[in-house]
Design a protein around this motif. Structure first.
Motif, PDB file in Angstrom:
ATOM      1  N   ASP A  96       0.920  -1.352  -0.136  1.00 39.53           N
ATOM      2  CA  ASP A  96      -0.065  -0.034   0.039  1.00 39.53           C
ATOM      3  C   ASP A  96       0.866   1.334  -0.039  1.00 39.53           C
ATOM      4  O   ASP A  96       0.364   2.205   0.297  1.00 39.53           O
ATOM      5  CB  ASP A  96      -0.975   0.077   1.134  1.00 39.53           C
ATOM      6  CG  ASP A  96      -0.260   0.189   2.700  1.00 39.53           C
ATOM      7  OD1 ASP A  96       1.103  -0.067   2.535  1.00 39.53           O
ATOM      8  OD2 ASP A  96      -0.827   0.492   3.444  1.00 39.53           O
ATOM      9  N   GLN A 116      -3.489  -5.247   0.453  1.00 42.93           N
ATOM     10  CA  GLN A 116      -4.544  -4.261   0.108  1.00 42.93           C
ATOM     11  C   GLN A 116      -5.731  -4.296   0.880  1.00 42.93           C
ATOM     12  O   GLN A 116      -6.311  -3.287   1.093  1.00 42.93           O
ATOM     13  CB  GLN A 116      -4.644  -4.315  -1.451  1.00 42.93           C
ATOM     14  CG  GLN A 116      -3.191  -3.891  -2.046  1.00 42.93           C
ATOM     15  CD  GLN A 116      -2.885  -2.600  -1.909  1.00 42.93           C
ATOM     16  OE1 GLN A 116      -3.277  -1.652  -1.261  1.00 42.93           O
ATOM     17  NE2 GLN A 116      -1.784  -2.077  -2.804  1.00 42.93           N
ATOM     18  N   ARG A 153      -5.005  -5.047   6.286  1.00 41.06           N
ATOM     19  CA  ARG A 153      -3.683  -4.266   6.192  1.00 41.06           C
ATOM     20  C   ARG A 153      -3.425  -4.698   7.811  1.00 41.06           C
ATOM     21  O   ARG A 153      -3.153  -3.591   8.547  1.00 41.06           O
ATOM     22  CB  ARG A 153      -3.823  -2.720   6.198  1.00 41.06           C
ATOM     23  CG  ARG A 153      -4.112  -2.334   4.495  1.00 41.06           C
ATOM     24  CD  ARG A 153      -3.636  -1.051   4.284  1.00 41.06           C
ATOM     25  NE  ARG A 153      -4.155   0.083   5.333  1.00 41.06           N
ATOM     26  CZ  ARG A 153      -3.851   1.324   5.216  1.00 41.06           C
ATOM     27  NH1 ARG A 153      -2.632   1.561   4.686  1.00 41.06           N
ATOM     28  NH2 ARG A 153      -4.244   2.144   6.156  1.00 41.06           N
TER      29      ARG A 153
END
Length: 320
Positions: A124, A143, A146
């Motif tokens: 990310d 993604q 997290r």
């Protein structure tokens, strides 16, 4: 030929595995006493045939029955295995999977060896500075998940993502953020610290929940179930992320311990009186060698030292 041989031929005949030559031998054995022993009386021949029949019943029929019993048992076992396999198939492919099962997650792990630090760019675009002798583990579907698992120490600079909070799991502590920069240190067993540079985080363990803002640090003792919150010197707290070592009236023993964390030293031997441990050092170093730092300290407190392979020997100092 002995009787064992003829028993074998009879058994092969019943199994359908007898060849033509063996069948002829067996037929000859059946007719032996009628065709080749004319001197025997009909009663004697009948007696011999009775004995042949007894032989068949005693040796062969018993064996066939035993073999059939074994075959039935074998078939029963095969049937049971088939049933169990079918049930397992049904469970595996028709039962709903357990969501978020750890076994189903494809993990990626980054490990640093002792004294070596690593800069990591996560999928990310968040940045992690991983201290030496630490590890960071995260899911392949990062993604949308997290969450990272930390062992050791790391600095995090997190890219904001409102729909997907960033979570650091470390020794039973969960640090949750949306977008911020902070450090988590779980190197010491049963003791975790979290310090904030920017933004805001929530820190949760099994006993309590806390919110931290910039310049705040929380230290959690898992064994005692206690915590302390303090204000920090940002330059000192985050210096290691820039390759800096900062001493500010730091006791010499703590300063040496810090150097051991940075450089390839496995043992420190103190050959001096304990009262001299009260000496303190002050200085700021960036990407210096161990010898350069020790020489700098020597000018300040007359430090006498020797490096023997991976052993640091400190024999004297004077801070009067």
């Amino acid at each position: 030929m002995n009787s064992a041989y003829y028993r074998k031929l009879i058994y092969k005949q019943l199994n359908g595995t007898i060849n033509r030559e063996e069948q002829e031998i067996l037929d000859h054995w059946y007719e032996l006493y009628e065709t080749e022993t004319p001197y025997l009386s009909p009663g004697q021949i009948k007696s011999i045939k009775v004995r042949q029949r007894i032989f068949f019943n005693r040796y062969l029929k018993k064996k066939v029955t035993s073999d059939m019993s074994f075959l039935w048992k074998y078939a029963a076992v095969i049937g049971l295995l088939f049933t169990v396999s079918f049930l397992l198939f049904q469970i595996k492919y028709q039962q709903k999977p357990i969501l978020n099962s750890l076994e189903e997650i494809d993990w990626q792990e980054i490990i640093t060896v002792n004294k070596i630090r690593k800069r990591i760019i996560l999928p990310d675009k968040s940045t992690v500075y991983l201290q030496g002798n630490s590890s960071l583990k995260f899911a392949a579907n990062f993604q949308t998940n997290r969450t990272v698992h930390l062992k050791g120490q790391a600095f995090f600079d997190i890219v904001p993502h409102v729909a997907s909070p960033f979570v650091v799991m470390a020794d039973g502590v969960a640090v949750t953020v949306l977008g911020t920069s902070f450090t988590v240190n779980a190197k010491k067993e049963a003791f975790t610290t979290v310090a904030i540079l920017t933004g805001k985080v929530s820190v949760n363990d099994s006993h309590s929940s806390h919110y931290l803002i910039p310049k705040e640090k929380i230290s959690i003792d898992h064994l005692k179930g206690t915590f302390t919150k303090d204000l920090i010197d940002i330059d000192k707290e985050f210096a290691w992320t820039k390759g800096e070592i900062i001493f500010d009236h730091t006791p010499i023993k703590l300063a040496i311990d810090e150097l051991v964390e940075w450089y390839d030293i496995e043992q420190v031997e103190w050959q001096m009186d304990p009262h001299q441990y009260a000496c303190t050092v002050t200085g700021k170093y960036q990407y210096n060698s161990l010898v350069e730092i020790l020489e700098s300290i020597s000018y300040a407190i007359s430090l006498e030292y020797k490096i023997d392979h991976k052993k640091l020997i400190i024999s004297a100092m004077d801070c009067s």
